[in-house]
Motif scaffolding. Structure first.
Motif, short mmCIF file in Angstrom:
data_model
loop_
_atom_site.label_atom_id
_atom_site.label_comp_id
_atom_site.label_asym_id
_atom_site.label_seq_id
_atom_site.Cartn_x
_atom_site.Cartn_y
_atom_site.Cartn_z
N MET A 161 26.12 -18.86 22.24
CA MET A 161 25.55 -18.70 23.41
C MET A 161 25.31 -17.13 23.44
N VAL A 162 26.41 -16.39 23.28
CA VAL A 162 26.22 -14.95 23.18
C VAL A 162 26.80 -14.59 21.96
N GLU A 163 25.84 -13.38 21.23
CA GLU A 163 26.05 -12.93 19.88
C GLU A 163 25.96 -11.17 20.08
N LEU A 164 27.02 -10.66 19.85
CA LEU A 164 26.77 -9.14 19.89
C LEU A 164 27.08 -8.77 18.24
N ARG A 165 26.12 -7.96 17.73
CA ARG A 165 26.56 -7.50 16.25
C ARG A 165 26.25 -6.13 16.33
N ASP A 166 27.30 -5.41 15.95
CA ASP A 166 27.32 -3.76 15.65
C ASP A 166 26.61 -3.12 16.80
N LEU A 167 27.12 -3.71 17.98
CA LEU A 167 26.49 -3.15 19.33
C LEU A 167 27.24 -1.58 19.58
N GLU A 170 31.21 -13.20 19.29
CA GLU A 170 30.41 -14.04 19.32
C GLU A 170 31.14 -15.17 20.30
N VAL A 171 30.28 -15.88 21.05
CA VAL A 171 30.72 -16.60 22.16
C VAL A 171 30.29 -17.86 21.80
N LYS A 172 30.89 -19.10 21.76
CA LYS A 172 30.26 -20.48 21.61
C LYS A 172 30.19 -21.23 23.18
N GLN A 173 29.20 -22.19 23.07
CA GLN A 173 28.88 -22.72 24.31
C GLN A 173 30.50 -23.57 24.77
N GLY A 174 30.63 -23.06 25.94
CA GLY A 174 31.80 -23.61 26.48
C GLY A 174 33.17 -22.93 26.35
N GLU A 175 32.91 -21.79 25.64
CA GLU A 175 34.25 -20.89 25.34
C GLU A 175 34.61 -20.14 26.62
N LYS A 176 35.58 -19.69 26.95
CA LYS A 176 36.10 -18.66 27.95
C LYS A 176 36.79 -17.61 27.43
N ASP A 197 22.49 -5.64 17.64
CA ASP A 197 21.71 -6.81 18.23
C ASP A 197 22.36 -7.71 19.25
N ILE A 198 21.69 -8.11 20.27
CA ILE A 198 22.27 -8.97 21.08
C ILE A 198 21.34 -10.22 21.32
N VAL A 199 22.03 -11.24 21.06
CA VAL A 199 21.37 -12.55 21.11
C VAL A 199 21.93 -13.56 22.40
N VAL A 200 21.25 -13.77 23.27
CA VAL A 200 21.77 -14.88 24.26
C VAL A 200 21.06 -16.12 24.16
N SER A 201 21.66 -17.04 24.10
CA SER A 201 21.39 -18.52 24.18
C SER A 201 19.99 -18.53 23.28
N GLY A 202 20.02 -17.99 22.13
CA GLY A 202 18.94 -17.97 21.12
C GLY A 202 18.04 -17.09 21.29
N ILE A 203 18.06 -16.21 22.40
CA ILE A 203 16.78 -15.14 22.81
C ILE A 203 17.16 -13.95 22.06
N PRO A 204 16.59 -13.20 21.27
CA PRO A 204 16.91 -12.10 21.11
C PRO A 204 16.61 -11.05 22.26
N LEU A 205 17.51 -10.07 22.40
CA LEU A 205 17.21 -9.27 23.58
C LEU A 205 16.71 -7.95 22.97
N ASN A 206 15.34 -7.87 23.42
CA ASN A 206 14.67 -6.47 22.76
C ASN A 206 13.90 -5.86 23.82
N GLU A 207 12.97 -5.02 23.36
CA GLU A 207 11.97 -4.51 24.23
C GLU A 207 11.23 -5.33 25.21
N ASP A 208 11.11 -6.50 24.89
CA ASP A 208 9.96 -7.45 25.36
C ASP A 208 10.42 -8.13 26.75
N ILE A 209 9.92 -7.60 27.60
CA ILE A 209 10.07 -7.81 29.02
C ILE A 209 10.35 -9.42 29.16
#
Ligand SMILES: Nc1ncnc2c1ncn2[C@@H]1O[C@H](COP(=O)(O)OP(=O)(O)O)[C@@H](O)[C@H]1O
Ligand SMILES: [Mg+2]
Lengths: 362, 252
Positions: free
Chosen positions: B11-17, B33-39, B67-79
Motif C-alpha cells: 500500500m505504501v512504498e518509500l524508497r530512499d526518501l 514498505e507497508v502491506k495492505q492491512g498492516e499496522k 520515490d513514494i508509491v501509494v496504492s500503486g500510484i507513484p507520487l510525482n509532479e503530476d497533480i
C-alpha cells in the motif's frame, strides 16, 4: 472533616435602584464625583443650546426665507430643496424610478438583517447579481418604454448611494481575487497583484478620480465618449478593491495552517478549499475590517464633487450658493452629515449583528 | 493480536526518501514498505522527522529525492496523481483540524460530495453510519467548538473514513487530549485496526502499539534507527538510542 453539600444561592443584590447605581458608577470616590460633575456641566452647557437651536427655536415649514424668524435653525431651506438633496436633477416625473430602486435595495437588506427570514442566501445572491442590472435599467431607462435619464442628471443622495453600492459590490469579489493572487505561488500572478495593490494604495482617491476623469479618455479611441459617472465608478472600484484585498489578506493569514492541510488531505482542489473552507472562515473574521472600508468608501464618495458629479454634499454646496438662501449653510451641512451618519451607523450596527449571527462557538 | 491480516499487496512504498528544509536534512534515506492491512507504529524523540515522513505520503510536504508509491500510484509532479493518492489516504491530525464553521455532519459529507461527487443523501447516510461507529451520532448537528477534544478527534477519524481510504495516517492523534479522553480515541483506532485498515500511526501510546502494531519503527535524527515486531521491540531493543528512548517514556 465532614463534607457537606453547599446550597446554590442567587448572587447578592449589588444595585439598589437608581440611587444605588449612581453611587456605584458616578460618585464612587472624590475624583470620580468631580469628573462626573465637570463633564456633566460641559455636556449640559453644550447640549441645551444645541437642542434649542436645532429643535425648539427652529422653523420647519414655509416657502421662502421669510418663514425663518425664530432665530433657530431654518429647516425650511432643506425642506424646499429636499427633492434636490435626494434626487439631484433627476426629472421630477421619474422620481418613482429612483424610489423603486431604493425600496428594492432597502427591502432586501432588511430581509437579510431580520433573524428569522428564510432563503437569505438566495436574497443575497439576487442582491449582488440581479439587483445591479435591474437598478441600472430602472435609473437609466431606455428600455421597456422608460424615458432615458442621462447620468449627468443623476445626483444627490441617490447618486451617493449608486457610487457606494457599486463600489462595495464590485470591489469585494475583485479584492478577494487580488488577495488570493497575492498569496499565490505563481510568481507572475503574485507580482501583478502586488504591483496593482501597492499602486492603488499609494495614491489618494482624489488623484484617482482626476485621472479617471482626465486621463482615462486618452486611452480610448477618438469619438468614443465614455460616461463620466462610469469613469468615476471604475476609479472608485479599483481603488477600493486594493484596500479590500489587504483586509482580506489579513483575514486569510489568520486562518490556521491546519485548515489548509485538512482540506488538502481530504483531496479538495484549490478553489474548493478556498471557497468551502478558507473564505467562509476568513470572511467572518474580516467583517469588521470590511465594514470599516465600506464606511470609509461611503464617506469618500463625496470627493466626486471635484470632478463635477453632484453627490449629496455637492448638492448641499450648490444650494448654499443660491442667493435666495444665503446664510443657511450650517443647516445644509448638518443635514448632509446626518444623512451620511445614518447610513454609516447602520452599516456598523449591521456588521456587529452579523458577527453575532455567524458565531459558532470557537 | 492481529498479526495475520496483512496481504501481499503493497500500500505504501518509500524508497530512499530524502527531504530537506532549506539546508536542513530532515529525512535521510528512509526505506519503508507497508502491506495492505498492516499496522505500523512510528515513535521517536520530538523533532526526529516522524510527522514529516508521514506527511510526505499524502504530499502535505514535498520530498526532494527518492520515490513514494501509494496504492500503486507513484507520487510525482503530476497533480492528477497527487489527487488520486489523497483520495486513497486519510489523515488524522494532532489538533483535529475540523472545520469550525461547519457542523459535524457537514464536516463529514463535504469531501465525499465535492471530491467524489457523491449524492448528498448517500453521503449523509454514510456519514451517519460512520459517526455511529465512532459513537457520536447524536452530535451530528453540533459545531466542532461545542464538542470535547476526544469527541472532536473521533469526528476527525469519521471524516477521514467517509472518503473510504485504503490507508490511514495518524499523527499523534492523542497527544493534544486530556488524559481521560485518550481511551475513547484509542478504542476507535483499535476497532479500525481489527477491521483490517492499513494504518501508519505516529504515537507514544505504547499500550496501543503492543495491542495492534505489526511493526514498530523507531526514528531519530531523520532516520529509521530500528524496526521490529512489538514484542521484540519493547523487550529486546537493539539500538542504544532505542533503549534510551524506551527507558525515558516507560519510566513512569
Ligand atoms: N516547515 C519547516 N521548516 C523548517 N524546519 C521544519 C519545518 N517543519 C519541521 N521542521 C523541522 O524538521 C524536524 C522534524 O520535524 P517533525 O517531522 O515535525 O518532527 P517530529 O514529528 O518527529 O516531532 C524538526 O527539527 C523541525 O524543527
Ligand atoms: Mg510531529
Amino acid at each position: 472533616m465532614k463534607y457537606e453539600i453547599q446550597p446554590t444561592l442567587p448572587p447578592p443584590a449589588s444595585m439598589v435602584g437608581v440611587i444605588g447605581w449612581m453611587r456605584k458608577h458616578l460618585f464612587n470616590g472624590p475624583i470620580n464625583s468631580v469628573a462626573t460633575i465637570v463633564v456633566g456641566y460641559f455636556l449640559i452647557s453644550f447640549l441645551v443650546p444645541t437642542i434649542q437651536w436645532i429643535f425648539i427655536d427652529a422653523d420647519w415649514v414655509g416657502d421662502s426665507r421669510d418663514a425663518c424668524t425664530s432665530g433657530g435653525a431654518c429647516w425650511v431651506f432643506i425642506n424646499n430643496r429636499l427633492d434636490q438633496f435626494l434626487y439631484g436633477f433627476y426629472p421630477e416625473a421619474e422620481h418613482w424610478r429612483v424610489q423603486t430602486a431604493f425600496i428594492l435595495l432597502i427591502g432586501s437588506i432588511i430581509w437579510l438583517v431580520m433573524p428569522q427570514t428564510p432563503k437569505k442566501g438566495l436574497v443575497a445572491a439576487l442582491l449582488l447579481v440581479v439587483y445591479p442590472v435591474v437598478a441600472f435599467f430602472l435609473l437609466y431607462g431606455d428600455i421597456f418604454g422608460l424615458e432615458t435619464v442621462e447620468t449627468h442628471l443623476w445626483g444627490g443622495l441617490s447618486l451617493t448611494l449608486v457610487l457606494a453600492v457599486v463600489g462595495i459590490v464590485a470591489s469585494l469579489p475583485l479584492g478577494i481575487l487580488l488577495a488570493l493572487g497575492r498569496q499565490s505561488e505563481m510568481p507572475i500572478v503574485k507580482s501583478v497583484c502586488v504591483i496593482f495593490i501597492e499602486i492603488w494604495r499609494g495614491v489618494p482617491l482624489i488623484t484617482v478620480l482626476f485621472m479617471a476623469s482626465v486621463m482615462l479618455p486618452l486611452f480610448f479611441p477618438e469619438g468614443m465618449s465614455f460616461d463620466k459617472l462610469l469613469r468615476a465608478l471604475i476609479g472608485i472600484t479599483l481603488f477600493q478593491s486594493a484596500y479590500m484585498a489587504e483586509v482580506i489578506r489579513g483575514g486569510l493569514q489568520a486562518i490556521p495552517k491546519g485548515q489548509y492541510e485538512a482540506a488538502d488531505a481530504l483531496g479538495l482542489g484549490y478553489w474548493q478549499k478556498m471557497i468551502l473552507i478558507i473564505m467562509p472562515q476568513a470572511l467572518k473574521l474580516m467583517i469588521p475590517g470590511i465594514v470599516n472600508t465600506f464606511i470609509a468608501l461611503f464617506k469618500d464618495t463625496s470627493l466626486v464633487l471635484i470632478i463635477g458629479l453632484f453627490d449629496v454634499l455637492a448638492i448641499g454646496q450648490a444650494a448654499n450658493q443660491d442667493p435666495k438662501w444665503i446664510g443657511y449653510s450650517t443647516e445644509s451641512y448638518l443635514f448632509v452629515a446626518l444623512l451620511f451618519w445614518v447610513f454609516c451607523f447602520s452599516m456598523s450596527r449591521y456588521s456587529q449583528q452579523l458577527e453575532r449571527q455567524l458565531h459558532t462557538g470557537h | 493480536m492481529s498479526h495475520s491480516q496483512a496481504s501481499d499487496k503493497l500500500m505504501v512504498e518509500l524508497r530512499d526518501l530524502n527531504k530537506w528544509y532549506g539546508e536542513f536534512h530532515v529525512l535521510k534515506n528512509i526505506n519503508l514498505e507497508v502491506k495492505q492491512g498492516e499496522k505500523i507504529v512510528i515513535c521517536g524523540p520530538s523533532g526526529s522527522g516522524k510527522s514529516t515522513m508521514i506527511r510526505c505520503i499524502n504530499h502535505l510536504e514535498e520530498h526532494q529525492k527518492g520515490d513514494i508509491v501509494v496504492s500503486g500510484i507513484p507520487l510525482n509532479e503530476d497533480i492528477k496523481n497527487i489527487e488520486a493518492i489523497r483520495k486513497e489516504v486519510g489523515m488524522v491530525f494532532q489538533h483535529f483540524n475540523l472545520f469550525p464553521h461547519l457542523t459535524v455532519l457537514e464536516n463529514c459529507v463535504l469531501a465525499p460530495i465535492w471530491v467524489k461527487k457523491m449524492p448528498r443523501k448517500e453521503a449523509e447516510a454514510q456519514a451517519m453510519e460512520l459517526l455511529e461507529r465512532v459513537k457520536i451520532p447524536d452530535q451530528a448537528l453540533k459545531y466542532p467548538g461545542q464538542l470535547s477534544g476526544g469527541q472532536q478527534q473521533r469526528v476527525a477519524i469519521a471524516r477521514s473514513l467517509c472518503m473510504n481510504p485504503d490507508v490511514m495516517l495518524f499523527d499523534e492523534p492523542t497527544s493534544a487530549l486530556d488524559p481521560e479522553m485518550i481511551k475513547e480515541v484509542l478504542d476507535v483506532m483499535i476497532e479500525l485496526a481489527t477491521e483490517g485498515m492499513t494504518m501508519l500511526c505516529v504515537t507514544h501510546e505504547m499500550g496501543f502499539a503492543k495491542t495492534v502494531a505489526d511493526r514498530v519503527i523507531f526514528m531519530d535524527g531523520g532516520q529509521i534507527v530500528e524496526e521490529n515486531e512489538p514484542h521484540e521491540f519493547f523487550n529486546n531493543p537493539q539500538h542504544e538510542r532505542t533503549q534510551l528512548f524506551l527507558s525515558q517514556i516507560l519510566q513512569h
